[in-house]
Design a protein around this motif. Sequence first.
Motif, short mmCIF file in Angstrom:
data_model
loop_
_atom_site.label_atom_id
_atom_site.label_comp_id
_atom_site.label_asym_id
_atom_site.label_seq_id
_atom_site.Cartn_x
_atom_site.Cartn_y
_atom_site.Cartn_z
N LEU A 1 54.61 -49.04 61.70
CA LEU A 1 53.25 -48.85 62.21
C LEU A 1 53.20 -49.02 63.73
O LEU A 1 52.56 -48.24 64.43
CB LEU A 1 52.28 -49.81 61.52
CG LEU A 1 50.80 -49.62 61.82
CD1 LEU A 1 50.35 -48.18 61.57
CD2 LEU A 1 49.96 -50.59 60.99
N ALA A 2 53.91 -50.01 64.26
CA ALA A 2 53.96 -50.21 65.71
C ALA A 2 54.61 -49.01 66.40
O ALA A 2 54.18 -48.59 67.48
CB ALA A 2 54.71 -51.49 66.05
N ILE A 3 55.62 -48.45 65.77
CA ILE A 3 56.27 -47.25 66.33
C ILE A 3 55.29 -46.08 66.35
O ILE A 3 55.18 -45.37 67.35
CB ILE A 3 57.54 -46.91 65.53
CG1 ILE A 3 58.61 -47.98 65.73
CG2 ILE A 3 58.07 -45.53 65.94
CD1 ILE A 3 59.78 -47.88 64.78
N CYS A 4 54.56 -45.89 65.26
CA CYS A 4 53.58 -44.80 65.20
C CYS A 4 52.52 -44.96 66.29
O CYS A 4 52.15 -43.98 66.96
CB CYS A 4 52.94 -44.74 63.83
SG CYS A 4 54.06 -44.21 62.52
N GLU A 5 52.03 -46.17 66.48
CA GLU A 5 51.04 -46.42 67.54
C GLU A 5 51.63 -46.15 68.92
O GLU A 5 50.98 -45.57 69.78
CB GLU A 5 50.54 -47.87 67.47
CG GLU A 5 49.60 -48.14 66.31
CD GLU A 5 48.20 -47.59 66.51
OE1 GLU A 5 47.92 -46.92 67.53
OE2 GLU A 5 47.36 -47.82 65.62
N THR A 6 52.87 -46.55 69.13
CA THR A 6 53.53 -46.32 70.41
C THR A 6 53.69 -44.83 70.67
O THR A 6 53.45 -44.35 71.79
CB THR A 6 54.90 -47.04 70.44
OG1 THR A 6 54.68 -48.44 70.26
CG2 THR A 6 55.62 -46.79 71.75
N LEU A 7 54.09 -44.07 69.66
CA LEU A 7 54.21 -42.62 69.83
C LEU A 7 52.86 -41.99 70.14
O LEU A 7 52.78 -41.08 70.98
CB LEU A 7 54.82 -41.99 68.57
CG LEU A 7 56.28 -42.35 68.29
CD1 LEU A 7 56.72 -41.77 66.95
CD2 LEU A 7 57.20 -41.90 69.42
N ALA A 8 51.81 -42.46 69.51
CA ALA A 8 50.46 -41.94 69.79
C ALA A 8 50.07 -42.19 71.24
O ALA A 8 49.47 -41.32 71.89
CB ALA A 8 49.44 -42.55 68.84
N GLU A 9 50.42 -43.35 71.77
CA GLU A 9 50.12 -43.66 73.18
C GLU A 9 50.98 -42.83 74.13
O GLU A 9 50.50 -42.36 75.16
CB GLU A 9 50.37 -45.15 73.44
CG GLU A 9 49.36 -46.06 72.81
CD GLU A 9 49.73 -47.54 72.98
OE1 GLU A 9 50.79 -47.85 73.57
OE2 GLU A 9 48.95 -48.37 72.50
N ARG A 10 52.25 -42.70 73.82
CA ARG A 10 53.20 -42.01 74.71
C ARG A 10 53.00 -40.50 74.71
O ARG A 10 53.34 -39.83 75.69
CB ARG A 10 54.64 -42.31 74.27
CG ARG A 10 55.10 -43.70 74.54
CD ARG A 10 55.79 -43.86 75.89
NE ARG A 10 57.02 -43.08 75.97
CZ ARG A 10 57.17 -42.01 76.74
NH1 ARG A 10 56.21 -41.55 77.48
NH2 ARG A 10 58.33 -41.37 76.77
N PHE A 11 52.47 -39.95 73.64
CA PHE A 11 52.33 -38.51 73.51
C PHE A 11 50.89 -38.14 73.15
O PHE A 11 50.61 -37.62 72.06
CB PHE A 11 53.31 -37.97 72.46
CG PHE A 11 54.74 -38.19 72.82
CD1 PHE A 11 55.42 -37.28 73.62
CD2 PHE A 11 55.40 -39.33 72.39
CE1 PHE A 11 56.74 -37.49 73.98
CE2 PHE A 11 56.72 -39.56 72.75
CZ PHE A 11 57.40 -38.64 73.54
N PRO A 12 49.95 -38.38 74.08
CA PRO A 12 48.53 -38.14 73.77
C PRO A 12 48.22 -36.68 73.44
O PRO A 12 47.31 -36.41 72.66
CB PRO A 12 47.80 -38.61 75.03
CG PRO A 12 48.83 -38.62 76.12
CD PRO A 12 50.14 -38.87 75.45
N ARG A 13 48.97 -35.76 74.01
CA ARG A 13 48.71 -34.34 73.72
C ARG A 13 49.00 -33.98 72.27
O ARG A 13 48.52 -32.97 71.77
CB ARG A 13 49.54 -33.46 74.65
CG ARG A 13 49.01 -33.45 76.05
CD ARG A 13 49.72 -32.44 76.88
NE ARG A 13 49.11 -32.41 78.20
CZ ARG A 13 49.59 -31.75 79.20
NH1 ARG A 13 50.70 -31.04 79.05
NH2 ARG A 13 48.98 -31.77 80.36
N ALA A 14 49.81 -34.79 71.60
CA ALA A 14 50.11 -34.53 70.19
C ALA A 14 48.91 -34.85 69.29
O ALA A 14 48.91 -34.46 68.13
CB ALA A 14 51.32 -35.35 69.75
N GLN A 15 47.92 -35.53 69.84
CA GLN A 15 46.69 -35.88 69.11
C GLN A 15 47.03 -36.49 67.74
O GLN A 15 46.60 -35.99 66.70
CB GLN A 15 45.79 -34.67 68.95
CG GLN A 15 45.33 -34.11 70.28
CD GLN A 15 44.49 -32.87 70.13
OE1 GLN A 15 44.76 -32.02 69.28
NE2 GLN A 15 43.46 -32.76 70.94
#
Length: 166
Positions: free
Chosen positions: A67-81
Amino acid sequence: MKLLIGNKNYSSWSLRPWLLAKQAGIPFEEIRVRLLSESFAADVGRYSPAGRVPVLVEGDLNVWDSLAICETLAERFPRAQLWPEDPKARAHARSICAEMHSGFGNLRNNMPMNVTAMLPGMGWNVAVQQDIDRIAQMWTELRQKYACLLYTSPSPRDGLLSRMPS
């Protein structure tokens, strides 16, 4: 960026962020660690104080826990929405992810993931059925509120839900 994972056939925890990153087109290097091997603790321990997979490694940043990894990816790649734009839908998606991540212990303990095996009914009991009923309720609610199961684009909840069909 590297993603340290176990076998995706057995490790739903590893499958979750892997699936999210793949669906969203986020580039990463997959590093597979053999689960239950003699070197597992040492291999994973270099990256994670928890001693478990998955672990996202980016430079000197190590993020463990799916879950922490998923949140980190969401922050790092905002264009991926990776989260719904609408605040209510986003809060709902996060609630589902948290429930999938921390709940359903009876299902998880009695019917572990094995994507390639056909084991109908193995491990089933009344408590497992209650978990299954709750998951079905969540999916029905998603379809009723959002006219789909997975909102509109790949998101952390997709990866977190990925274990359930097995």
